[in-house]
Motif scaffolding. Structure first.
Motif, PDB file in Angstrom:
ATOM      1  N   ALA A 235       0.844  -1.211   0.000  1.00  0.00           N
ATOM      2  CA  ALA A 235       0.000   0.000   0.000  1.00  0.00           C
ATOM      3  C   ALA A 235       0.875   1.255   0.000  1.00  0.00           C
ATOM      4  N   GLU A 236       1.962   1.205   0.768  1.00  0.00           N
ATOM      5  CA  GLU A 236       2.920   2.322   0.771  1.00  0.00           C
ATOM      6  C   GLU A 236       3.532   2.514  -0.619  1.00  0.00           C
TER       7      GLU A 236
ATOM      8  N   ALA B  36       0.372  -2.745  11.327  1.00  0.00           N
ATOM      9  CA  ALA B  36       0.374  -2.482   9.875  1.00  0.00           C
ATOM     10  C   ALA B  36      -0.420  -1.206   9.584  1.00  0.00           C
ATOM     11  N   ALA B  37      -1.564  -1.053  10.242  1.00  0.00           N
ATOM     12  CA  ALA B  37      -2.403   0.139  10.029  1.00  0.00           C
ATOM     13  C   ALA B  37      -1.625   1.404  10.422  1.00  0.00           C
ATOM     14  N   ILE B  38      -0.953   1.365  11.565  1.00  0.00           N
ATOM     15  CA  ILE B  38      -0.181   2.528  12.029  1.00  0.00           C
ATOM     16  C   ILE B  38       0.950   2.839  11.044  1.00  0.00           C
ATOM     17  N   ASP B  39       1.689   1.806  10.637  1.00  0.00           N
ATOM     18  CA  ASP B  39       2.819   2.012   9.723  1.00  0.00           C
ATOM     19  C   ASP B  39       2.341   2.680   8.429  1.00  0.00           C
ATOM     20  N   PHE B  40       1.191   2.211   7.928  1.00  0.00           N
ATOM     21  CA  PHE B  40       0.684   2.766   6.671  1.00  0.00           C
ATOM     22  C   PHE B  40       0.313   4.240   6.834  1.00  0.00           C
ATOM     23  N   VAL B  41      -0.439   4.549   7.879  1.00  0.00           N
ATOM     24  CA  VAL B  41      -0.892   5.940   8.066  1.00  0.00           C
ATOM     25  C   VAL B  41       0.315   6.852   8.325  1.00  0.00           C
ATOM     26  N   GLU B  42       1.305   6.358   9.052  1.00  0.00           N
ATOM     27  CA  GLU B  42       2.494   7.191   9.291  1.00  0.00           C
ATOM     28  C   GLU B  42       3.276   7.431   7.997  1.00  0.00           C
TER      29      GLU B  42
ATOM     30  N   ARG C 134       1.909   7.601   5.009  1.00  0.00           N
ATOM     31  CA  ARG C 134       1.073   8.439   4.134  1.00  0.00           C
ATOM     32  C   ARG C 134       0.055   9.166   5.018  1.00  0.00           C
ATOM     33  N   PRO C 135       0.467  10.264   5.645  1.00  0.00           N
ATOM     34  CA  PRO C 135      -0.354  10.898   6.692  1.00  0.00           C
ATOM     35  C   PRO C 135      -1.739  11.386   6.242  1.00  0.00           C
ATOM     36  N   GLU C 136      -1.968  11.521   4.935  1.00  0.00           N
ATOM     37  CA  GLU C 136      -3.307  11.931   4.467  1.00  0.00           C
ATOM     38  C   GLU C 136      -4.249  10.734   4.348  1.00  0.00           C
ATOM     39  N   SER C 137      -3.686   9.546   4.472  1.00  0.00           N
ATOM     40  CA  SER C 137      -4.465   8.333   4.217  1.00  0.00           C
ATOM     41  C   SER C 137      -5.075   7.804   5.521  1.00  0.00           C
TER      42      SER C 137
ATOM     43  N   LEU D 251      -5.925   1.528   3.308  1.00  0.00           N
ATOM     44  CA  LEU D 251      -5.595   0.116   3.535  1.00  0.00           C
ATOM     45  C   LEU D 251      -6.729  -0.476   4.351  1.00  0.00           C
ATOM     46  N   ILE D 252      -7.374  -1.503   3.805  1.00  0.00           N
ATOM     47  CA  ILE D 252      -8.478  -2.134   4.539  1.00  0.00           C
ATOM     48  C   ILE D 252      -8.051  -3.544   4.933  1.00  0.00           C
TER      49      ILE D 252
END
Ligand SMILES: Nc1ncnc2c1ncn2[C@@H]1O[C@H](COP(=O)(O)OP(=O)(O)O)[C@@H](O)[C@H]1O
Ligand SMILES: NC(=O)OP(=O)(O)O
Length: 321
Positions: A222-223, A279-285, A287-290, A230-231
């Protein structure tokens, strides 16, 4: 909101419940496809990934049972690729059927995907990823006596399971191919079973015997493809604090900072909910708009309609429920 690039990771119950026959898994995936098609209908670009823990463990057992000198069992990295093929086939076949039923011409393609890991990942010496069936203590002791090289752990009160190394993904070799398919309007099924674990060796990649966590692999993908969302689909509608206790609390719109506090309080079980939250935290960090969502397949309709589910972002917006 449509036209988002979404990576959706399918948990165990989207593929396999009690019956491990091909027919039952295909039926489960047909039901899953009926849910996923809602995203395509509203114009989202979908990238689908899935787990393979039960399937790859079962495949190793089948291989061991039938192997001879002339027909040797395949190594674990090859077995992961085989499950990417079999589950990918079932899922793309199911998606094709459901897309046609909905009058959509979208195409779906499974990609055998290699995921880079570090050869020095400490996970190679400490196996943690459960695969295959559950055993009683007595069955487990018998297998261990015959296969002292194998490691087993007790899995959340449900019985004993074999565990194998599960290194962290550091790259997805076919990420650019995935993006090209998405740009062409094709739905890729990718990083199945967390991807085939490979390590870099000068100009080439070499397989390693391990099973990567599909939530971590989906996050990395996703990154790399620049997803908006990311769902992570699993068996629960929401993540909870004090899970399964009388005072359990459902998490809805929640910030990364709050989730980190809950991790520090040990709120999420290792090997089940913790990797999803991480995984959710890593993704949002990254891509902070996501944002990232953890919910169930059954709740997808309510997520699309009202934003129900656990939605993790830097600055949470409350759901409409
Ligand atoms: N804090 C928590 N909140 C919600 N579910 C939790 C929590 N801790 C552990 N779980 C369990 O984790 C499960 C999801 O992990 P798992 O079954 O390994 O995932 P998968 O769907 O990928 O196969 C949930 O169904 C739930 O039983
Ligand atoms: N590879 C993987 O994470 O599979 P499961 O989700 O089935 O455990």
């Amino acid at each position: 909101m449509a036209n988002r690039k979404i990576v959706v990771a399918l948990g165990g119950n989207a593929i396999l419940s009690k019956d491990a026959s091909a027919q039952a898994q295909q039926q489960a995936l047909r039901d899953t496809a009926k849910t996923l098609v809602a995203f395509i209908k509203q114009g989202d670009q979908l990238i689908i990934s899935h787990g393979n823990g039960p399937q790859v463990g079962n495949l190793l057992l089948q291989q061991a049972a039938g192997s001879t000198e002339k027909n040797p069992p395949m190594p674990l990295d090859t077995a992961v690729a085989m499950t990417q093929g079999s589950i990918g086939y079932w899922l793309q076949n199911a998606m094709n059927e459901v897309l046609v039923e909905n009058g959509l011409e979208t195409e779906v393609a499974t990609i055998v995907t290699q995921v880079e890991v570090s050869p020095d990942d400490p996970a190679f010496i400490t196996p943690t990823k459960p695969i295959g069936p559950f055993y009683s203590k007595a069955e487990c002791d018998l297998i261990k006596a015959a296969h002292p090289e194998q490691t087993f752990v007790e899995d959340a009160g449900r019985g004993y399971r074999r565990v194998v190394p599960s290194p962290r993904p550091i790259g997805v070799i076919e990420a650019s191919v995935v993006n090209q398919l998405v740009s062409a309007g094709i739905v890729p099924i990718t990083v199945g079973g967390g991807g085939v674990p490979v390590v870099r060796d000068n100009q080439r990649f070499v397989g390693r015997e391990a099973v990567i966590d599909k939530d971590f692999a989906s996050e990395k993908l996703a990154e790399l493809v620049g997803a908006d969302l990311l769902i992570i689909l699993t068996a629960v509608d929401n993540v909870f604090v004090n899970f399964n206790q009388p005072d359990q609390k459902r998490l809805e719109a929640v910030s990364v900072a709050e989730m980190k506090d809950y991790i520090a309080q040990d709120q999420f079980a290792k090997g089940s909910m913790l990797p999803k939250v991480q995984a959710a935290i890593d993704f949002v960090e990254s891509r902070p708009e996501s944002s990232a969502v953890i919910t169930s397949l059954e709740n997808v309709g309510r997520f699309l309609e009202k934003g129900d589910g656990t939605i993790i972002s830097m600055s949470p917006v409350p759901s409409q429920s």
